[in-house]
Design an enzyme around this catalytic site. Structure first.
Site, PDB file in Angstrom:
ATOM      1  N   GLY A  72     -17.324  26.570  34.985  1.00  0.00           N
ATOM      2  CA  GLY A  72     -17.668  25.373  35.732  1.00  0.00           C
ATOM      3  C   GLY A  72     -19.174  25.276  35.831  1.00  0.00           C
ATOM      4  O   GLY A  72     -19.883  26.275  35.628  1.00  0.00           O
ATOM      5  N   GLN A  99     -27.383  22.319  38.656  1.00  0.00           N
ATOM      6  CA  GLN A  99     -27.771  23.397  37.727  1.00  0.00           C
ATOM      7  C   GLN A  99     -28.442  22.876  36.463  1.00  0.00           C
ATOM      8  O   GLN A  99     -28.988  23.640  35.681  1.00  0.00           O
ATOM      9  CB  GLN A  99     -26.554  24.253  37.367  1.00  0.00           C
ATOM     10  CG  GLN A  99     -26.025  25.038  38.545  1.00  0.00           C
ATOM     11  CD  GLN A  99     -24.802  25.841  38.178  1.00  0.00           C
ATOM     12  OE1 GLN A  99     -23.695  25.321  38.183  1.00  0.00           O
ATOM     13  NE2 GLN A  99     -24.985  27.095  37.827  1.00  0.00           N
ATOM     14  N   CYS A 107     -22.336  33.302  38.065  1.00  0.00           N
ATOM     15  CA  CYS A 107     -22.863  31.937  38.130  1.00  0.00           C
ATOM     16  C   CYS A 107     -23.863  31.765  36.988  1.00  0.00           C
ATOM     17  O   CYS A 107     -24.656  32.677  36.735  1.00  0.00           O
ATOM     18  CB  CYS A 107     -23.568  31.714  39.468  1.00  0.00           C
ATOM     19  SG  CYS A 107     -24.341  30.101  39.632  1.00  0.00           S
ATOM     20  N   LEU A 108     -23.833  30.624  36.321  1.00  0.00           N
ATOM     21  CA  LEU A 108     -24.756  30.400  35.196  1.00  0.00           C
ATOM     22  C   LEU A 108     -26.214  30.416  35.653  1.00  0.00           C
ATOM     23  O   LEU A 108     -27.106  30.681  34.859  1.00  0.00           O
ATOM     24  CB  LEU A 108     -24.439  29.077  34.493  1.00  0.00           C
ATOM     25  CG  LEU A 108     -23.072  28.988  33.803  1.00  0.00           C
ATOM     26  CD1 LEU A 108     -22.869  27.605  33.196  1.00  0.00           C
ATOM     27  CD2 LEU A 108     -22.930  30.062  32.734  1.00  0.00           C
ATOM     28  N   HIS A 141     -16.961  27.588  44.830  1.00  0.00           N
ATOM     29  CA  HIS A 141     -18.281  27.983  44.310  1.00  0.00           C
ATOM     30  C   HIS A 141     -19.082  26.741  43.897  1.00  0.00           C
ATOM     31  O   HIS A 141     -20.251  26.588  44.256  1.00  0.00           O
ATOM     32  CB  HIS A 141     -18.102  28.931  43.120  1.00  0.00           C
ATOM     33  CG  HIS A 141     -19.374  29.285  42.417  1.00  0.00           C
ATOM     34  ND1 HIS A 141     -19.985  30.516  42.555  1.00  0.00           N
ATOM     35  CD2 HIS A 141     -20.182  28.580  41.577  1.00  0.00           C
ATOM     36  CE1 HIS A 141     -21.100  30.533  41.829  1.00  0.00           C
ATOM     37  NE2 HIS A 141     -21.239  29.371  41.220  1.00  0.00           N
ATOM     38  N   GLU A 142     -18.421  25.837  43.149  1.00  0.00           N
ATOM     39  CA  GLU A 142     -19.120  24.630  42.690  1.00  0.00           C
ATOM     40  C   GLU A 142     -19.452  23.717  43.865  1.00  0.00           C
ATOM     41  O   GLU A 142     -20.519  23.104  43.904  1.00  0.00           O
ATOM     42  CB  GLU A 142     -18.284  23.874  41.648  1.00  0.00           C
ATOM     43  CG  GLU A 142     -17.938  24.656  40.394  1.00  0.00           C
ATOM     44  CD  GLU A 142     -19.138  25.291  39.685  1.00  0.00           C
ATOM     45  OE1 GLU A 142     -20.260  24.790  39.845  1.00  0.00           O
ATOM     46  OE2 GLU A 142     -18.955  26.289  38.970  1.00  0.00           O
ATOM     47  N   HIS A 184     -22.595  24.784  45.449  1.00  0.00           N
ATOM     48  CA  HIS A 184     -23.785  24.317  44.721  1.00  0.00           C
ATOM     49  C   HIS A 184     -24.258  22.965  45.256  1.00  0.00           C
ATOM     50  O   HIS A 184     -25.453  22.727  45.400  1.00  0.00           O
ATOM     51  CB  HIS A 184     -23.485  24.159  43.232  1.00  0.00           C
ATOM     52  CG  HIS A 184     -23.702  25.408  42.436  1.00  0.00           C
ATOM     53  ND1 HIS A 184     -24.926  26.023  42.353  1.00  0.00           N
ATOM     54  CD2 HIS A 184     -22.861  26.145  41.678  1.00  0.00           C
ATOM     55  CE1 HIS A 184     -24.815  27.097  41.574  1.00  0.00           C
ATOM     56  NE2 HIS A 184     -23.570  27.201  41.162  1.00  0.00           N
TER      57      HIS A 184
END
Ligand code: NI
Length: 177
Positions: free
Chosen positions: A46, A51, A96-97, A138-139, A142
């Site tokens: 995701g 990001q 996480c990216l 998580h998203e 963000h």
């Protein structure tokens, strides 16, 4: 329509407040496509618009994880909100990216229900359990500027900062070579 570099912590753009999306227009569809391309380039499950340095309220989730067929496109969550979450918790490592090579144990609800608008403009609800619930929450974090490092103490945060700064330096050297 492009792979864009993922913003890596500590970068203030990850802490921006995000703004609601009005109509699904060409620029929203272009952002969706960039999210899809960038997520697949990094093998992510995701990714949130923040990001990519874009503060619109949208994230996407990989189709299989979201319960769709793997041949489908990633699922867009536009202006998402949590409707309910279970009291029952899960506790496992999360990546996480924006934190390459970092994994942190995060306690989250085991199940959650989210309402959002899809890229087709239709509002939908989705219930997730386990990894899907973890990914959705998580998203969503963000979109309110909350990050993995907010779940650790100051010592570990400093360690992560050092590691990511070092990683960034190594990449810059590779680029010069
Ligand atoms: Ni993330």
């Amino acid at each position: 329509m492009a792979v864009r570099p993922v913003v890596v912590w500590p970068d203030d753009r990850l802490r921006q407040p995000s703004v609601a999306i009005g109509a699904i227009d060409a620029s929203v569809r272009a952002l969706y496509q960039d999210l899809v391309d960038s997520m697949y380039a990094e093998n992510g499950l995701g990714i949130a618009a923040l990001q990519l340095g874009d503060n619109r309220r949208m994230f996407i989730v990989e189709p299989r994880l979201a319960g769709r067929d793997e041949t489908e496109l990633p699922v867009a969550f536009i202006n998402p909100e949590v409707i309910e979450s279970s009291d029952e918790q899960q506790d496992s490592e999360e990546g996480c990216l924006s934190f390459p090579e970092i994994y942190i144990k995060v306690k989250r609800p085991l199940r959650t229900k989210v309402r959002a608008m899809g890229i087709d403009g239709v509002v939908f609800e989705i219930e997730g359990e386990g990894l899907l619930a973890r990914c959705l929450l998580h998203e969503l974090d963000h979109l309110s500027g909350k990050l993995l490092v907010d779940f650790v103490g100051p010592l570990k945060r400093t360690m992560i900062k050092k590691k990511l700064t070092k990683l960034k330096g190594a990449e810059a050297e590779d680029a010069e070579a």
